[in-house]
Structure formats: structure tokens, C-alpha cells
Design a protein around this motif. Structure first.
Motif, short mmCIF file in Angstrom:
data_model
loop_
_atom_site.label_atom_id
_atom_site.label_comp_id
_atom_site.label_asym_id
_atom_site.label_seq_id
_atom_site.Cartn_x
_atom_site.Cartn_y
_atom_site.Cartn_z
N UNK A 52 -12.84 -8.26 5.65
CA UNK A 52 -12.95 -6.83 5.93
C UNK A 52 -12.94 -6.02 4.64
N UNK A 53 -12.05 -6.36 3.70
CA UNK A 53 -12.02 -5.67 2.41
C UNK A 53 -13.29 -5.94 1.63
N UNK A 54 -13.81 -7.15 1.74
CA UNK A 54 -15.05 -7.50 1.05
C UNK A 54 -16.20 -6.62 1.55
N UNK A 55 -16.21 -6.33 2.83
CA UNK A 55 -17.24 -5.46 3.38
C UNK A 55 -17.14 -4.06 2.79
N UNK A 56 -15.90 -3.57 2.61
CA UNK A 56 -15.71 -2.27 1.97
C UNK A 56 -16.27 -2.28 0.54
N UNK A 57 -16.01 -3.36 -0.16
CA UNK A 57 -16.49 -3.47 -1.54
C UNK A 57 -18.02 -3.46 -1.58
N UNK A 58 -18.64 -4.16 -0.64
CA UNK A 58 -20.10 -4.16 -0.58
C UNK A 58 -20.63 -2.75 -0.36
N UNK A 59 -19.92 -1.97 0.47
CA UNK A 59 -20.32 -0.57 0.69
C UNK A 59 -20.13 0.26 -0.58
N UNK A 60 -19.04 0.01 -1.30
CA UNK A 60 -18.81 0.73 -2.55
C UNK A 60 -19.93 0.44 -3.56
N UNK A 61 -20.39 -0.79 -3.59
CA UNK A 61 -21.46 -1.15 -4.51
C UNK A 61 -22.78 -0.44 -4.17
N UNK A 94 -12.43 10.12 4.89
CA UNK A 94 -12.58 8.72 5.27
C UNK A 94 -13.85 8.16 4.62
N UNK A 95 -13.70 7.00 4.00
CA UNK A 95 -14.85 6.36 3.36
C UNK A 95 -15.61 5.49 4.35
N UNK A 96 -14.88 4.70 5.13
CA UNK A 96 -15.56 3.75 6.02
C UNK A 96 -14.63 3.33 7.14
N UNK A 97 -15.24 2.99 8.26
CA UNK A 97 -14.52 2.41 9.40
C UNK A 97 -15.29 1.18 9.84
N UNK A 98 -14.59 0.07 10.00
CA UNK A 98 -15.28 -1.15 10.42
C UNK A 98 -14.37 -2.02 11.27
N UNK A 99 -14.98 -2.88 12.06
CA UNK A 99 -14.24 -3.77 12.95
C UNK A 99 -14.32 -5.20 12.42
N UNK A 144 0.09 -13.71 5.83
CA UNK A 144 -1.28 -14.00 6.26
C UNK A 144 -2.24 -13.54 5.16
N UNK A 145 -3.27 -14.31 4.91
CA UNK A 145 -4.23 -14.02 3.85
C UNK A 145 -3.55 -14.02 2.48
N UNK A 146 -2.48 -14.78 2.35
CA UNK A 146 -1.72 -14.84 1.11
C UNK A 146 -2.57 -15.28 -0.06
N UNK A 147 -2.33 -14.64 -1.23
CA UNK A 147 -3.06 -14.98 -2.43
C UNK A 147 -4.38 -14.23 -2.58
N UNK A 148 -4.75 -13.45 -1.57
CA UNK A 148 -5.97 -12.64 -1.66
C UNK A 148 -5.59 -11.21 -2.05
N UNK A 149 -6.57 -10.52 -2.62
CA UNK A 149 -6.38 -9.11 -2.99
C UNK A 149 -6.82 -8.22 -1.83
N UNK A 150 -6.32 -6.99 -1.83
CA UNK A 150 -6.67 -6.05 -0.78
C UNK A 150 -6.48 -4.63 -1.28
N UNK A 151 -7.06 -3.69 -0.57
CA UNK A 151 -6.74 -2.29 -0.80
C UNK A 151 -5.43 -2.01 -0.06
#
Length: 365
Positions: A343-352, A292-297, A253-260
């Protein structure tokens, strides 16, 4: 009845259809791209993706020549990523086996990756004027109300009945316009809640309207309870201030995408234990887990998750892609070049949003 239905519907459509970009072309390739994007996705969401995608890949040859990462980056945020992967693979098939021409017959076009009965009917009718009736959620709603079909629309028997009605109604002349007209009526007038029956060209013959049953037709039996998973991932920073990311396998699932890197919490373990176990299984390393850096749904089509991201430090081993395709260390200035799930993209936005000149200081802070 069939002539009356189709003629009234088409008259209404030509006066009321929305001005959508894929209705301004007769290119089978562009129509095909739109139909893939529109699967389970709202028109308003699709329009900017469609325009960006065709700007990047104006022909099927351009799409076939692209690499998968380019395709998925443009698809990022649209969801159902297998659509993008399949579209890319199918473009290669069109170029390699059909000299760049989209097949115009049903049996051949359904050989292409990602093209099932609905998409085949849509592309063949709209792009090639072939008499194939489409049945999607909008069509199901229009026809069940029009004919007063009260059976469960999850049932295969009911779906077959609706397809038979659609096949009987679709005219030989302008079948593509007819298919778009039924879908347009379902999207703009015969809506799930509070349908605008006074604006419907078919209301005088609509069984559900006459019987005051538009709120109960169509009937769909309750769905199974959607599971909710706890997911824990690790944010690992090296001495060069780079984050470790992993590429998901194409068949996942979500194959070909990057993730933490990380994964699903198992029964009896804490979230920090989940991170340690998953990183050892996925990367072959042991880590200490800190704040913990972030928690999201986030909600997917068949399940929901709560994503927990933790700062981590490797204590033993060097990361290797044991369960993925590739690992990569990237700076925050480079990370947006890679396609990520929402969901990972949201984490990246928070990191930025952080003062990220030195990420390593956040690990123990």
C-alpha cells in the motif's frame, strides 16, 4: 491402491509437469528458497522473485552475509514478509551451526526459523529423497476428492486424516517427485472450480468424480468475516524536500519494512485526528494536517484496509522513533532503495507521477 495411485500419478507427472526453475536444480538451498516463496503464493508470481533472489544470493553464505534490508527489498511485493525475515535468519543458522549445509533430517531442519512440517517435508523429500508427505491446499483437494472425504477441511481431525492418507500413499522411491506430482495435479487439473477430470490419471478411482461431487468436495466451512480498518498516514516534507519514513519493528506485522508514519483510526475520531494522534504517539510531534493526497484500498490475508494519506507540517517537536526502530528523511530519488509494504509502495508510485521538484508546495495547495 497405493501403488496404483502413485504409479499412475508419477507416469502422468513425468509427461505433463511444468518447466519450473526450481525443478532444474538439486541444490537443497535453491529448493528451500523456492518452497518458502511458494507458501500461499502463485507459481507465476514466484518465478521472477525466485530468479532475482538467487541472482543476488546464489549461495546460503551470500544470503547469510546480506543485511535484512537487502533481503526485504528483493522480497518487496511478494507479501508475507515474515517468510523473508525468517529465511534470512535461518540462513545465518545454517552457516553458523551446520557449516553451510541444509540439515537433511526432520528434527534438525525444523529447528530452522520459518520451517514447519510442510516446508520440512517438501525440502527433505525433493532435495534429499526422504519419505515425508507434504499436505498443502492442492494435496488436500486431490485427496479429499479421491477418497470422497466430505468433512470440513478446517477441522484438525480432517487434516490429520488427510495427512495419514498422504503418508500411506507416498512411495519410498522418488518421494520428492511424488509430492510434486500431487501438488501439480491439484494446481493444473484438480482445480477448485471446473476440474479437468477427463485429463486426470486418477479419475477412474476418484470417489468425488464417480459420485459427481467435485463441486462440493472439499468442503470448507465459512470463514469469519474479514475486518476492514481505516488507516491514516502523514506525508511530512522538510525544507530539503525530503519525506519522513519510519522503520517498522521486526516483531510487528510487516516488520523490517519502511512506511509513512500513521495508524488505525479509532472510534469517534476523524481521519485527520487519527494522523495527529498517531504522529504524536509514534514520533513525539504535533502536526497540522492539510490536504488528502491519496486514498486507496488493500487486502491482507486476514483483514482489509483503506489507506488515507495526508500532507502534514510539524508544528511542535522533533521526530523521534518512539514506537519504531528508525526514522529517516529521504528524497524521492532515494526512496525506492527502501523496502515498503504494497500500500505504501502504491503511494510512492503516485508521488513519482507528480511534478515533485518541490514537494513542499503540495502541502498547502
Amino acid at each position: 491402491m497405493a501403488y496404483s495411485f502413485s504409479q499412475q500419478l508419477l507416469d502422468w507427472y513425468y509427461k505433463n509437469k511444468r518447466d519450473l526453475p526450481w525443478r532444474q536444480t538439486d541444490s537443497p538451498y535453491e529448493i528451500w528458497v523456492s518452497e518458502i516463496m511458494l507458501q500461499q503464493t502463485r507459481v507465476e508470481t514466484v518465478i521472477p522473485y525466485y530468479e532475482r533472489f538467487l541472482a543476488a544470493f546464489p549461495t546460503v553464505y551470500d544470503l547469510a552475509d546480506a543485511n535484512q534490508q537487502q533481503v526485504l527489498k528483493l522480497w518487496e511485493g511478494l507479501g508475507y514478509y515474515s517468510r523473508g525475515r525468517n529465511l534470512h535468519q535461518a540462513a545465518k543458522m545454517v552457516v553458523d551451526h551446520f557449516e553451510g549445509s541444509i540439515p537433511s533430517d526432520y528434527n534438525t531442519i525444523t529447528e530452522l526459523k520459518g520451517i514447519g512440517p510442510y516446508t520440512a517435508a517438501a525440502v527433505l523429500s525433493i532435495a534429499f529423497d526422504k519419505k515425508h508427505a507434504v499436505v498443502d491446499g492442492n494435496v488436500i483437494r486431490v485427496l479429499t476428492r479421491y477418497y470422497g472425504i466430505e468433512e470440513d477441511i478446517r477441522s484438525g481431525k480432517t487434516k490429520k486424516k488427510i495427512q495419514t492418507f498422504a503418508d500411506d500413499l507416498i512411495p519410498f522411491d522418488k518421494p520428492g517427485d511424488f509430492n510434486q506430482a500431487v501438488m501439480e495435479l491439484g494446481a493444473t487439473v484438480c482445480t477448485p472450480k471446473n476440474p479437468l477430470c477427463n485429463q486426470c490419471p486418477l479419475s477412474s478411482d476418484c470417489v468425488a468424480y464417480q459420485a459427481v461431487k467435485t463441486e462440493t468436495i472439499p468442503y470448507k466451512s465459512p470463514a469469519k468475516k474479514i475486518p476492514h480498518h481505516q488507516i491514516a498516514v502523514g506525508l511530512i516534507v522538510n525544507q530539503q524536500n525530503e519525506l519522513l519514513i519510519a522503520l517498522r519493528p521486526n516483531d510487528a506485522m510487516l516488520g523490517g519494512l519502511w512506511e509513512f508514519p500513521g495508524g488505525k483510526k479509532e472510534s469517534g475520531e476523524s481521519l485527520t485526528q487519527t494522523v495527529q494522534r498517531e504522529l504524536e504517539e509514534e514520533l513525539g510531534v504535533k502536526v497540522d494536517v492539510f490536504n488528502k493526497f491519496k486514498e486507496l484500498k488493500h487486502a491482507y490475508s486476514h483483514f482489509k484496509i483503506t489507506l488515507h494519506a495526508y500532507w502534514c507540517v510539524i508544528t511542535t517537536g522533533n521526530p523521534k522513533p518512539i514506537s519504531g526502530q528508525e526514522l529517516r528523511w529521504v528524497s524521492l530519488s532515494e526512496i525506492d532503495q527502501h523496502p515498503f509494504p504494497k500500500a505504501n509502495k502504491t503511494l510512492i508510485e503516485e508521488l513519482h507521477q507528480m511534478d515533485n521538484s518541490d514537494l513542499t508546495r503540495f502541502v498547502n495547495s
